[in-house]
Design a protein around this motif. Sequence first.
Motif, PDB file in Angstrom:
ATOM      1  N   GLN A 250     -11.513  -5.391   1.143  1.00  0.00           N
ATOM      2  CA  GLN A 250     -11.285  -5.900  -0.212  1.00  0.00           C
ATOM      3  C   GLN A 250     -10.962  -7.393  -0.211  1.00  0.00           C
ATOM      4  O   GLN A 250     -11.502  -8.159  -1.006  1.00  0.00           O
ATOM      5  CB  GLN A 250     -10.121  -5.145  -0.873  1.00  0.00           C
ATOM      6  CG  GLN A 250     -10.460  -3.748  -1.339  1.00  0.00           C
ATOM      7  CD  GLN A 250      -9.353  -3.154  -2.209  1.00  0.00           C
ATOM      8  OE1 GLN A 250      -8.445  -3.854  -2.650  1.00  0.00           O
ATOM      9  NE2 GLN A 250      -9.429  -1.865  -2.445  1.00  0.00           N
TER      10      GLN A 250
ATOM     11  N   LEU B 269      -1.113  -1.020  -4.335  1.00  0.00           N
ATOM     12  CA  LEU B 269      -2.316  -0.218  -4.186  1.00  0.00           C
ATOM     13  C   LEU B 269      -1.929   1.176  -3.728  1.00  0.00           C
ATOM     14  O   LEU B 269      -0.887   1.360  -3.087  1.00  0.00           O
ATOM     15  CB  LEU B 269      -3.273  -0.843  -3.160  1.00  0.00           C
ATOM     16  CG  LEU B 269      -3.761  -2.280  -3.427  1.00  0.00           C
ATOM     17  CD1 LEU B 269      -4.604  -2.767  -2.257  1.00  0.00           C
ATOM     18  CD2 LEU B 269      -4.555  -2.344  -4.720  1.00  0.00           C
ATOM     19  N   VAL B 270      -2.751   2.140  -4.043  1.00  0.00           N
ATOM     20  CA  VAL B 270      -2.525   3.522  -3.597  1.00  0.00           C
ATOM     21  C   VAL B 270      -3.333   3.749  -2.332  1.00  0.00           C
ATOM     22  O   VAL B 270      -4.519   3.414  -2.266  1.00  0.00           O
ATOM     23  CB  VAL B 270      -2.926   4.530  -4.693  1.00  0.00           C
ATOM     24  CG1 VAL B 270      -2.697   5.959  -4.209  1.00  0.00           C
ATOM     25  CG2 VAL B 270      -2.133   4.263  -5.973  1.00  0.00           C
TER      26      VAL B 270
ATOM     27  N   VAL C 168       0.872  -1.168   0.000  1.00  0.00           N
ATOM     28  CA  VAL C 168       0.000   0.000   0.000  1.00  0.00           C
ATOM     29  C   VAL C 168       0.914   1.224   0.000  1.00  0.00           C
ATOM     30  O   VAL C 168       1.518   1.555   1.019  1.00  0.00           O
ATOM     31  CB  VAL C 168      -0.934   0.014   1.229  1.00  0.00           C
ATOM     32  CG1 VAL C 168      -1.801   1.262   1.215  1.00  0.00           C
ATOM     33  CG2 VAL C 168      -1.804  -1.238   1.247  1.00  0.00           C
TER      34      VAL C 168
ATOM     35  N   HIS D  38       2.353   4.753   0.242  1.00  0.00           N
ATOM     36  CA  HIS D  38       2.063   6.013   0.923  1.00  0.00           C
ATOM     37  C   HIS D  38       3.402   6.577   1.370  1.00  0.00           C
ATOM     38  O   HIS D  38       4.096   5.984   2.201  1.00  0.00           O
ATOM     39  CB  HIS D  38       1.132   5.789   2.112  1.00  0.00           C
ATOM     40  CG  HIS D  38       0.649   7.059   2.740  1.00  0.00           C
ATOM     41  ND1 HIS D  38      -0.117   7.978   2.054  1.00  0.00           N
ATOM     42  CD2 HIS D  38       0.829   7.574   3.983  1.00  0.00           C
ATOM     43  CE1 HIS D  38      -0.413   8.993   2.854  1.00  0.00           C
ATOM     44  NE2 HIS D  38       0.159   8.777   4.027  1.00  0.00           N
TER      45      HIS D  38
ATOM     46  N   GLY E  41      -9.445  -0.893   5.158  1.00  0.00           N
ATOM     47  CA  GLY E  41      -9.813  -0.820   3.745  1.00  0.00           C
ATOM     48  C   GLY E  41      -9.376  -2.045   2.981  1.00  0.00           C
ATOM     49  O   GLY E  41     -10.116  -2.561   2.130  1.00  0.00           O
TER      50      GLY E  41
ATOM     51  N   SER F 103      -9.746   7.906   2.315  1.00  0.00           N
ATOM     52  CA  SER F 103      -9.734   9.262   1.776  1.00  0.00           C
ATOM     53  C   SER F 103      -9.045  10.256   2.712  1.00  0.00           C
ATOM     54  O   SER F 103      -8.377  11.181   2.266  1.00  0.00           O
ATOM     55  CB  SER F 103     -11.170   9.728   1.486  1.00  0.00           C
ATOM     56  OG  SER F 103     -11.955   9.680   2.674  1.00  0.00           O
TER      57      SER F 103
ATOM     58  N   ALA G  78      -4.621   6.304  -1.026  1.00  0.00           N
ATOM     59  CA  ALA G  78      -5.805   7.158  -1.177  1.00  0.00           C
ATOM     60  C   ALA G  78      -7.010   6.398  -1.714  1.00  0.00           C
ATOM     61  O   ALA G  78      -8.155   6.821  -1.511  1.00  0.00           O
ATOM     62  CB  ALA G  78      -5.480   8.334  -2.095  1.00  0.00           C
ATOM     63  N   ASP G  79      -6.773   5.259  -2.384  1.00  0.00           N
ATOM     64  CA  ASP G  79      -7.880   4.459  -2.883  1.00  0.00           C
ATOM     65  C   ASP G  79      -8.551   3.653  -1.775  1.00  0.00           C
ATOM     66  O   ASP G  79      -9.683   3.195  -1.924  1.00  0.00           O
ATOM     67  CB  ASP G  79      -7.394   3.510  -3.980  1.00  0.00           C
ATOM     68  CG  ASP G  79      -6.954   4.259  -5.235  1.00  0.00           C
ATOM     69  OD1 ASP G  79      -7.378   5.418  -5.398  1.00  0.00           O
ATOM     70  OD2 ASP G  79      -6.190   3.686  -6.024  1.00  0.00           O
ATOM     71  N   LEU G  80      -7.845   3.477  -0.665  1.00  0.00           N
ATOM     72  CA  LEU G  80      -8.396   2.730   0.465  1.00  0.00           C
ATOM     73  C   LEU G  80      -9.014   3.647   1.512  1.00  0.00           C
ATOM     74  O   LEU G  80     -10.043   3.326   2.101  1.00  0.00           O
ATOM     75  CB  LEU G  80      -7.301   1.878   1.121  1.00  0.00           C
ATOM     76  CG  LEU G  80      -6.687   0.762   0.266  1.00  0.00           C
ATOM     77  CD1 LEU G  80      -5.550   0.100   1.014  1.00  0.00           C
ATOM     78  CD2 LEU G  80      -7.747  -0.265  -0.116  1.00  0.00           C
TER      79      LEU G  80
END
Length: 250
Positions: free
Chosen positions: A107, A202-203, A86, A88, A103, A209, A205-207
């Motif tokens: 998924q 994964l980004v 992830v 960040h 998050g 906000s 921000a997609d998990l």
Amino acid sequence: MKILVAIKRVVDYNIKVGIKADGSNVDIDGVKMSANPFDENAIEQAIRLKEQGKATEIVAVSIGSAANQDVLRHALAMGVDRAVLVEHEAEVQSLEVAKLLKGLVEQEQPDLIILGKQAVDDDAGQAGQMLAALLNYPQGTFASALDIEANEAIVTREVDGGTETLALQLPAVVTADLRLNDPRFVKLPNLMQARKKPIETLVAADLVSDLSTRLSLLQVAEPPARKPGIKVDSVDALLQQLRAKEGIEL
């Protein structure tokens, strides 16, 4: 049963770190990094559960920059099935870690989430408990033993009065103590094979906000130096020094 294991990239526990000249943080430039030791216990336990036929898939996740791929490849070399990074760039604190893991859990839908009980860099010991609260899952912290029976995780943990054993309805969150197991030695061929395995990215921000931090680090400082002790030649001399220190007349 699917198991999700979280791994943090920290300064190697054998390294003694220094403090930046301005006292803003610990200086880790050029310092050897590795997987958090407690997280290695979590990985090992997940692999043992799979070897016992009680798990079908193990997914390792780490939060941070592309540099975190090294600890994920270490997990792959140990025996996990998949690795997820992830991404960040900013430093995340316990609550943000818990939010991001929540998050990912939504998924992946794992049946069991295992984390180290704490990270050796900040010793916060909060992410697992916060994650369980956000998910509304049962939790077993500081686990010294973990097994799966039917649809329950059986966790033994040390408490002040000895040990207690909990039965957690799955899905659940467990945090691993060093007493849980002895992580296996990773062989060089496994490390070479792990270098070729894909890592899903994964980004953050997609998990989640909102990843704004709520704590600010003000200053890092060395503990005050202790005064040097003295040596005495006999018990009588020791008693005399102790009495003098306490102001007791002989």
